[in-house]
Motif scaffolding. Sequence first.
Motif, PDB file in Angstrom:
ATOM      1  N   ALA A 100       5.306   6.354  10.103  1.00 23.59           N
ATOM      2  CA  ALA A 100       4.041   5.941   9.485  1.00 23.59           C
ATOM      3  C   ALA A 100       4.134   4.561   8.837  1.00 23.59           C
ATOM      4  O   ALA A 100       3.115   3.941   8.545  1.00 23.59           O
ATOM      5  CB  ALA A 100       3.590   6.970   8.459  1.00 23.59           C
ATOM      6  N   GLU A 101       5.372   4.072   8.642  1.00 24.00           N
ATOM      7  CA  GLU A 101       5.508   2.702   8.108  1.00 24.00           C
ATOM      8  C   GLU A 101       4.730   1.751   8.992  1.00 24.00           C
ATOM      9  O   GLU A 101       4.009   0.876   8.534  1.00 24.00           O
ATOM     10  CB  GLU A 101       6.987   2.274   8.146  1.00 24.00           C
ATOM     11  N   ASP A 102       4.881   1.954  10.280  1.00 29.42           N
ATOM     12  CA  ASP A 102       4.268   1.075  11.265  1.00 29.42           C
ATOM     13  C   ASP A 102       2.745   1.262  11.304  1.00 29.42           C
ATOM     14  O   ASP A 102       1.983   0.307  11.154  1.00 29.42           O
ATOM     15  CB  ASP A 102       4.897   1.419  12.631  1.00 29.42           C
ATOM     16  N   SER A 103       2.302   2.502  11.451  1.00 32.16           N
ATOM     17  CA  SER A 103       0.858   2.740  11.599  1.00 32.16           C
ATOM     18  C   SER A 103       0.096   2.479  10.301  1.00 32.16           C
ATOM     19  O   SER A 103      -0.987   1.888  10.321  1.00 32.16           O
ATOM     20  CB  SER A 103       0.613   4.161  12.105  1.00 32.16           C
ATOM     21  N   LEU A 104       0.663   2.890   9.179  1.00 33.52           N
ATOM     22  CA  LEU A 104      -0.045   2.702   7.891  1.00 33.52           C
ATOM     23  C   LEU A 104      -0.237   1.223   7.582  1.00 33.52           C
ATOM     24  O   LEU A 104      -1.326   0.786   7.223  1.00 33.52           O
ATOM     25  CB  LEU A 104       0.775   3.321   6.756  1.00 33.52           C
ATOM     26  N   THR A 105       0.845   0.459   7.758  1.00 31.54           N
ATOM     27  CA  THR A 105       0.730  -0.968   7.436  1.00 31.54           C
ATOM     28  C   THR A 105      -0.021  -1.717   8.537  1.00 31.54           C
ATOM     29  O   THR A 105      -0.559  -2.783   8.299  1.00 31.54           O
ATOM     30  CB  THR A 105       2.121  -1.609   7.209  1.00 31.54           C
ATOM     31  N   GLY A 106      -0.056  -1.129   9.718  1.00 32.71           N
ATOM     32  CA  GLY A 106      -0.824  -1.747  10.813  1.00 32.71           C
ATOM     33  C   GLY A 106      -2.329  -1.594  10.620  1.00 32.71           C
ATOM     34  O   GLY A 106      -3.105  -2.408  11.104  1.00 32.71           O
ATOM     35  N   TYR A 107      -2.722  -0.551   9.934  1.00 30.55           N
ATOM     36  CA  TYR A 107      -4.150  -0.292   9.726  1.00 30.55           C
ATOM     37  C   TYR A 107      -4.671  -0.790   8.373  1.00 30.55           C
ATOM     38  O   TYR A 107      -5.821  -1.212   8.271  1.00 30.55           O
ATOM     39  CB  TYR A 107      -4.428   1.217   9.806  1.00 30.55           C
ATOM     40  N   TYR A 108      -3.853  -0.653   7.330  1.00 24.12           N
ATOM     41  CA  TYR A 108      -4.402  -0.810   5.975  1.00 24.12           C
ATOM     42  C   TYR A 108      -3.573  -1.794   5.148  1.00 24.12           C
ATOM     43  O   TYR A 108      -2.414  -2.046   5.457  1.00 24.12           O
ATOM     44  CB  TYR A 108      -4.417   0.556   5.250  1.00 24.12           C
ATOM     45  N   LYS A 109      -4.217  -2.263   4.065  1.00 24.63           N
ATOM     46  CA  LYS A 109      -3.483  -3.109   3.100  1.00 24.63           C
ATOM     47  C   LYS A 109      -2.818  -2.151   2.107  1.00 24.63           C
ATOM     48  O   LYS A 109      -3.486  -1.528   1.277  1.00 24.63           O
ATOM     49  CB  LYS A 109      -4.462  -4.013   2.353  1.00 24.63           C
ATOM     50  N   ILE A 110      -1.525  -2.053   2.220  1.00 25.53           N
ATOM     51  CA  ILE A 110      -0.778  -1.130   1.359  1.00 25.53           C
ATOM     52  C   ILE A 110      -0.100  -1.987   0.285  1.00 25.53           C
ATOM     53  O   ILE A 110       0.673  -2.887   0.597  1.00 25.53           O
ATOM     54  CB  ILE A 110       0.269  -0.336   2.188  1.00 25.53           C
ATOM     55  N   ASP A 111      -0.389  -1.678  -0.986  1.00 28.98           N
ATOM     56  CA  ASP A 111       0.043  -2.557  -2.074  1.00 28.98           C
ATOM     57  C   ASP A 111       1.316  -2.098  -2.782  1.00 28.98           C
ATOM     58  O   ASP A 111       1.628  -2.562  -3.858  1.00 28.98           O
ATOM     59  CB  ASP A 111      -1.103  -2.683  -3.092  1.00 28.98           C
ATOM     60  N   ARG A 112       2.017  -1.106  -2.178  1.00 28.06           N
ATOM     61  CA  ARG A 112       3.216  -0.617  -2.857  1.00 28.06           C
ATOM     62  C   ARG A 112       4.231  -0.098  -1.827  1.00 28.06           C
ATOM     63  O   ARG A 112       3.839   0.168  -0.678  1.00 28.06           O
ATOM     64  CB  ARG A 112       2.851   0.476  -3.866  1.00 28.06           C
ATOM     65  N   PRO A 113       5.475   0.055  -2.233  1.00 26.44           N
ATOM     66  CA  PRO A 113       6.468   0.519  -1.257  1.00 26.44           C
ATOM     67  C   PRO A 113       6.192   1.947  -0.799  1.00 26.44           C
ATOM     68  O   PRO A 113       5.586   2.730  -1.536  1.00 26.44           O
ATOM     69  CB  PRO A 113       7.799   0.457  -2.011  1.00 26.44           C
ATOM     70  N   LEU A 114       6.647   2.253   0.391  1.00 22.78           N
ATOM     71  CA  LEU A 114       6.453   3.612   0.924  1.00 22.78           C
ATOM     72  C   LEU A 114       7.732   4.413   0.692  1.00 22.78           C
ATOM     73  O   LEU A 114       8.839   3.885   0.835  1.00 22.78           O
ATOM     74  CB  LEU A 114       6.161   3.544   2.426  1.00 22.78           C
TER      75      LEU A 114
END
Length: 389
Positions: A100-114
């Motif tokens: 999900a590192e790939d898909s989450l950051t590919g879709y959305y602006k994630i402002d914190r570490p996973l």
Amino acid sequence: MAEGVYWVGAIDWNLRYCGSYQTPLGTTYNAYLIVDKKTVLIDGVKHTHSLEMIKRVKEIVDPKDINYLIVNHAEPDHAGNIEDVLKLAPKAEIICSKRAEDSLTGYYKIDRPLKIAKTGDTLNIGDRNLVFIEAQMLHWPDNMMTYLKENHILFSNDPFGQHIASSERFVDDLGEQIVMDHAARYYAQIVLPYSQLVLKKLEEVKNLKVPIDMICPAHGLIWNKKPERIINAYAKWASGEAENRAVIIFDTMWGSTDMMAREISRGLMDNGVQTTMYPVRFSDWGLIIRDVMLSKIILIGSATLNMTMMPAIRGILEFIKGLRPPGKKIAAAFESYGWGGGAYKNIIPVLQEMKFEVVEPGPRSKWVPQEEKLKECYQFGKQLAQKIK
Ligand code: FEO
């Protein structure tokens, strides 16, 4: 749903397509909130329904108190409002699978570490514990499930779901039959190609020997009682176990192929085979693929157009081929034509490519099928019925 466990999702009554998938009854986006010493939000909703979900969360907790946001899957129908949630929940740690590192950051602006979870990792949330189970390719690489150990609840995300918008939350309050029917078409459209992985995952979960009293999927109704009903159905669909049924998928120009389809269906039905016919251009392809999955016999009929099959027949064959229905199936083709023909000879190799047992020769009619040709169609239906007796 259990002490401190809440449904905080949203109901989408208007949806008629979810991605590529027809949803005649709409859907729900199921998000869940667990309030223990820590507060946990499991999944989210499509961005169009963010306010509805956030309102539900706020009825229970202040979102700024959320400690963990578990993202079981990054597809926009479940994580589409993650940016709204992150703004309201500044201290929430995001937990997801490695993929999900790939898909989450590919879709959305994630402002914190996973925070990455692997199968078997646990998270203590106070009096209770969460266990994570990766579910790669069920149905995306990033899929994961979360198990609430003390309550025996599995938050399965897409697997075990159904696209039904309903005021009811639990399967038996709406009725098992309608839920199971929609679960079947859901499985057929998004899980079917991964049936081998389903069988492996079911085995893996069985070997974990953990009790499952409730399955909370990310769409539709919750299996709050006897969740083995849907687990057993998945085992059946994944193994390719079909019923004594036939599905006839056809496209016609001036009715000749339609006449042939009806006679073949009579031959099948008179010999005890439950049969469904779909004029492909006017049918819900979700129903078609559900019946392909459930049937032992698949018939494809087409008028000849430009020396080959009708375009919609080509389309449905591509769809079926991509979904790779498992198990042993019998297939056949039939065509009508005016001068050269061509539909039949182009359909057969596609059926062979799909590893179906192809019964040849199927009926071919020049111009309008006359009595003899209709008899041949009837006999062909009968012959196919006898093959599965
Ligand atoms: Fe319901 Fe894969 O999204």
